[in-house]
Design a protein around this motif. Sequence first.
Motif, PDB file in Angstrom:
ATOM      1  N   LEU A 186     -13.064  38.339  13.226  1.00  0.00           N
ATOM      2  CA  LEU A 186     -12.102  39.026  14.084  1.00  0.00           C
ATOM      3  C   LEU A 186     -11.459  38.056  15.067  1.00  0.00           C
ATOM      4  O   LEU A 186     -10.288  38.210  15.438  1.00  0.00           O
ATOM      5  N   LEU A 187     -12.211  37.039  15.498  1.00  0.00           N
ATOM      6  CA  LEU A 187     -11.693  36.065  16.470  1.00  0.00           C
ATOM      7  C   LEU A 187     -10.707  35.088  15.844  1.00  0.00           C
ATOM      8  O   LEU A 187     -10.065  34.317  16.567  1.00  0.00           O
ATOM      9  N   ASP A 188     -10.569  35.096  14.509  1.00  0.00           N
ATOM     10  CA  ASP A 188      -9.562  34.255  13.859  1.00  0.00           C
ATOM     11  C   ASP A 188      -8.173  34.874  13.958  1.00  0.00           C
ATOM     12  O   ASP A 188      -7.165  34.168  13.917  1.00  0.00           O
ATOM     13  N   LEU A 189      -8.119  36.202  14.063  1.00  0.00           N
ATOM     14  CA  LEU A 189      -6.833  36.913  14.080  1.00  0.00           C
ATOM     15  C   LEU A 189      -5.929  36.495  15.240  1.00  0.00           C
ATOM     16  O   LEU A 189      -4.727  36.257  15.032  1.00  0.00           O
ATOM     17  N   PRO A 190      -6.433  36.391  16.486  1.00  0.00           N
ATOM     18  CA  PRO A 190      -5.516  36.093  17.607  1.00  0.00           C
ATOM     19  C   PRO A 190      -5.142  34.626  17.759  1.00  0.00           C
ATOM     20  O   PRO A 190      -4.377  34.294  18.670  1.00  0.00           O
ATOM     21  N   ILE A 191      -5.646  33.745  16.906  1.00  0.00           N
ATOM     22  CA  ILE A 191      -5.378  32.304  17.082  1.00  0.00           C
ATOM     23  C   ILE A 191      -3.884  32.019  17.143  1.00  0.00           C
ATOM     24  O   ILE A 191      -3.384  31.407  18.094  1.00  0.00           O
ATOM     25  N   ILE A 192      -3.161  32.459  16.136  1.00  0.00           N
ATOM     26  CA  ILE A 192      -1.730  32.153  16.074  1.00  0.00           C
ATOM     27  C   ILE A 192      -0.952  32.992  17.090  1.00  0.00           C
ATOM     28  O   ILE A 192       0.058  32.535  17.633  1.00  0.00           O
ATOM     29  N   ILE A 193      -1.411  34.214  17.375  1.00  0.00           N
ATOM     30  CA  ILE A 193      -0.739  35.036  18.380  1.00  0.00           C
ATOM     31  C   ILE A 193      -0.774  34.339  19.741  1.00  0.00           C
ATOM     32  O   ILE A 193       0.248  34.249  20.440  1.00  0.00           O
ATOM     33  N   VAL A 194      -1.945  33.851  20.124  1.00  0.00           N
ATOM     34  CA  VAL A 194      -2.070  33.124  21.393  1.00  0.00           C
ATOM     35  C   VAL A 194      -1.232  31.851  21.353  1.00  0.00           C
ATOM     36  O   VAL A 194      -0.583  31.480  22.348  1.00  0.00           O
ATOM     37  N   PHE A 195      -1.193  31.183  20.210  1.00  0.00           N
ATOM     38  CA  PHE A 195      -0.375  29.973  20.047  1.00  0.00           C
ATOM     39  C   PHE A 195       1.101  30.298  20.253  1.00  0.00           C
ATOM     40  O   PHE A 195       1.827  29.536  20.908  1.00  0.00           O
ATOM     41  N   ALA A 279     -14.108  30.816  27.606  1.00  0.00           N
ATOM     42  CA  ALA A 279     -13.092  30.677  26.548  1.00  0.00           C
ATOM     43  C   ALA A 279     -11.719  31.077  27.076  1.00  0.00           C
ATOM     44  O   ALA A 279     -10.708  30.386  26.812  1.00  0.00           O
ATOM     45  N   SER A 280     -11.656  32.169  27.844  1.00  0.00           N
ATOM     46  CA  SER A 280     -10.384  32.625  28.408  1.00  0.00           C
ATOM     47  C   SER A 280      -9.834  31.600  29.394  1.00  0.00           C
ATOM     48  O   SER A 280      -8.618  31.320  29.416  1.00  0.00           O
ATOM     49  N   PHE A 281     -10.720  31.031  30.216  1.00  0.00           N
ATOM     50  CA  PHE A 281     -10.292  30.022  31.189  1.00  0.00           C
ATOM     51  C   PHE A 281      -9.708  28.801  30.469  1.00  0.00           C
ATOM     52  O   PHE A 281      -8.680  28.250  30.893  1.00  0.00           O
ATOM     53  N   GLY A 282     -10.357  28.387  29.375  1.00  0.00           N
ATOM     54  CA  GLY A 282      -9.844  27.256  28.608  1.00  0.00           C
ATOM     55  C   GLY A 282      -8.453  27.525  28.063  1.00  0.00           C
ATOM     56  O   GLY A 282      -7.571  26.644  28.078  1.00  0.00           O
ATOM     57  N   ILE A 283      -8.237  28.738  27.575  1.00  0.00           N
ATOM     58  CA  ILE A 283      -6.920  29.101  27.044  1.00  0.00           C
ATOM     59  C   ILE A 283      -5.881  29.174  28.158  1.00  0.00           C
ATOM     60  O   ILE A 283      -4.728  28.733  27.996  1.00  0.00           O
ATOM     61  N   ILE A 284      -6.270  29.704  29.311  1.00  0.00           N
ATOM     62  CA  ILE A 284      -5.347  29.798  30.454  1.00  0.00           C
ATOM     63  C   ILE A 284      -4.939  28.398  30.935  1.00  0.00           C
ATOM     64  O   ILE A 284      -3.761  28.143  31.228  1.00  0.00           O
ATOM     65  N   ILE A 285      -5.900  27.489  31.010  1.00  0.00           N
ATOM     66  CA  ILE A 285      -5.595  26.102  31.405  1.00  0.00           C
ATOM     67  C   ILE A 285      -4.623  25.472  30.413  1.00  0.00           C
ATOM     68  O   ILE A 285      -3.674  24.764  30.802  1.00  0.00           O
ATOM     69  N   THR A 286      -4.833  25.733  29.124  1.00  0.00           N
ATOM     70  CA  THR A 286      -3.913  25.219  28.105  1.00  0.00           C
ATOM     71  C   THR A 286      -2.516  25.778  28.318  1.00  0.00           C
ATOM     72  O   THR A 286      -1.512  25.059  28.180  1.00  0.00           O
ATOM     73  N   ILE A 298      -2.481  21.974  21.412  1.00  0.00           N
ATOM     74  CA  ILE A 298      -2.562  23.354  21.898  1.00  0.00           C
ATOM     75  C   ILE A 298      -3.203  24.255  20.855  1.00  0.00           C
ATOM     76  O   ILE A 298      -4.129  25.017  21.152  1.00  0.00           O
ATOM     77  N   LEU A 299      -2.726  24.161  19.614  1.00  0.00           N
ATOM     78  CA  LEU A 299      -3.247  25.026  18.556  1.00  0.00           C
ATOM     79  C   LEU A 299      -4.731  24.754  18.316  1.00  0.00           C
ATOM     80  O   LEU A 299      -5.544  25.686  18.205  1.00  0.00           O
ATOM     81  N   ALA A 300      -5.099  23.472  18.249  1.00  0.00           N
ATOM     82  CA  ALA A 300      -6.498  23.130  17.999  1.00  0.00           C
ATOM     83  C   ALA A 300      -7.392  23.589  19.145  1.00  0.00           C
ATOM     84  O   ALA A 300      -8.516  24.059  18.920  1.00  0.00           O
ATOM     85  N   SER A 301      -6.904  23.492  20.381  1.00  0.00           N
ATOM     86  CA  SER A 301      -7.705  23.892  21.537  1.00  0.00           C
ATOM     87  C   SER A 301      -7.923  25.399  21.576  1.00  0.00           C
ATOM     88  O   SER A 301      -9.030  25.880  21.831  1.00  0.00           O
ATOM     89  N   LEU A 332      -8.939  17.919  16.260  1.00  0.00           N
ATOM     90  CA  LEU A 332      -9.043  17.172  17.522  1.00  0.00           C
ATOM     91  C   LEU A 332      -9.585  15.770  17.294  1.00  0.00           C
ATOM     92  O   LEU A 332      -9.147  14.805  17.940  1.00  0.00           O
ATOM     93  N   LEU A 333     -10.533  15.644  16.361  1.00  0.00           N
ATOM     94  CA  LEU A 333     -11.032  14.296  16.029  1.00  0.00           C
ATOM     95  C   LEU A 333      -9.946  13.459  15.382  1.00  0.00           C
ATOM     96  O   LEU A 333      -9.861  12.242  15.615  1.00  0.00           O
TER      97      LEU A 333
END
Length: 501
Positions: A186-195, A279-286, A298-301, A332-333
């Motif tokens: 389920l957590l894979d679904l919002p990846i591109i939406i957040v991007f 996790a939310s804080f990391g996304i907000i910082i991005t 951005i996408l990888a993060s 990222l590597l």
Amino acid sequence: MLKKIHGLLEKLNIPNWLAILLFVCLLLRIPSFFEPYYYGDEMIYLTLGQGLRQGVPLYSGLHDNKPPVLYLIAALAGSLVWFKVFLAVASLISIVLFAKIVKIIFDLPAGRVINKPKAEKVSVVLFALFTTLPLLEGNIANAENFMMAFSLGGIYILLSKKLNIKNLLFSGILFGISFLTKIPALLDLPIIIVFWIITTQLNKENVIKILRNSLYLTLGFLIPVVLSLIWYGVSGHLGDYLKAAFMQNVSYVSSWRPSDVQKSFLVRNAPLLIRFLIASFGIIITFIFRKKLSKPFILASVWLMLSLFAATLSERPYPHYLLQSAGPIVILLGILFTQKTVEQSLVVIPLLFAFLVPVYYKFWYYPTTSYYFRFIKYMTGISSKDKYFSAFNKYTQRNYQIANFLVSSSYKKDKVFVWGPDSPTIYALSRRIPPIKYVADYHVFDYSSKGEIVKMLSSNKPRFIIITSEAKPFLEMTSLLRQNYLPVNRIDDAEIWSLIN
């Protein structure tokens, strides 16, 4: 033949280096085709798959706590070797999809990767190794290995195709199938939406566009989920389906901390909330620093934050959970190893999270070199088959002997009951299923009781009951055996009792 293969590779747009990598990964998977029946989760999947082949309904007839796709794959496979073949196919598909995704990512506007071909190859090679080698259980037919192919397919469509209704729905369907393979998908679904949200100028027109695309993507996701609900509703097993595949996963989140069971919901789930906030804080910082970051970064993060949260949902240290995070980690590597800008230093921050999580939660890992050396010794005749099998589990030989006895002494329709930690292995090997819905002893401990199990066995007596030495005997079972069964065999430390009839 070679010309046909070359033509197929060209048609699929697979470069020579990737074709060689796929061949190497296939070679690395050969030992998995010779593994014995031993790994508990695989045995549960095969047992439920065998039940499906015999017409036994999932969840109400045979129980486990995952959605149905994995059991359907196991039923289609029918045996461990074919299960491993399906795993190999899914893995190769995942590698190809990931290679295409990585190429798109490093070609995104504002990408600052200097040596893009090298970055692509580094990322894809590392991904292939992480998802193939035994280190993170890449050789085991766990749900993560299969759901990865569906999720990567959904991400690839969103990054490479025109975002029309058809493609958005199809991408969502793939995410839905991934979710029906295992809940954390389920957590894979919002990846591109957040991007989209982070990398798009948020004016009225673009916000409406993101909302529209997200709506169709979500509708696509819901299609297979709703169809599964309708199927189980029509068949009369909806309650068992919802309880086993979804509701029991809520308690699974904190079950690794049994001492917290009596605490309030908020206190018990505080660690989960903290991880969500991190996790939310990391996304907000991005999002805040989005103008200074490249789109690949951005996408990888974003992908990494969401996948690490998914991998730690249950706080259990099983290494195959980390496979969900393999994609963003290797991207990222790839940036770290090939880029010579300030972003090469910045990439250390998300990577630090990626390596701290396994350390903090003490994730297990499996030896890789010894796995292959053991196989080489077996194939060259240095080690016998018995010695090779016993290296996986000290009870493997005993379990095979018990299964052989059951196959020769009963019909496939006969029910048997095994009490002990290796019960799923014996069920899967003998292709016999129990008269109750629980196939593993921990199912009994978690969702039922010994007394209830004996009541079920008394009303639907199995042809054979097997008691292994690792199982703790209890009074109700002893009474049932003495009244209705006779001991007919003993294989090593396992007792086999036959119904008196």
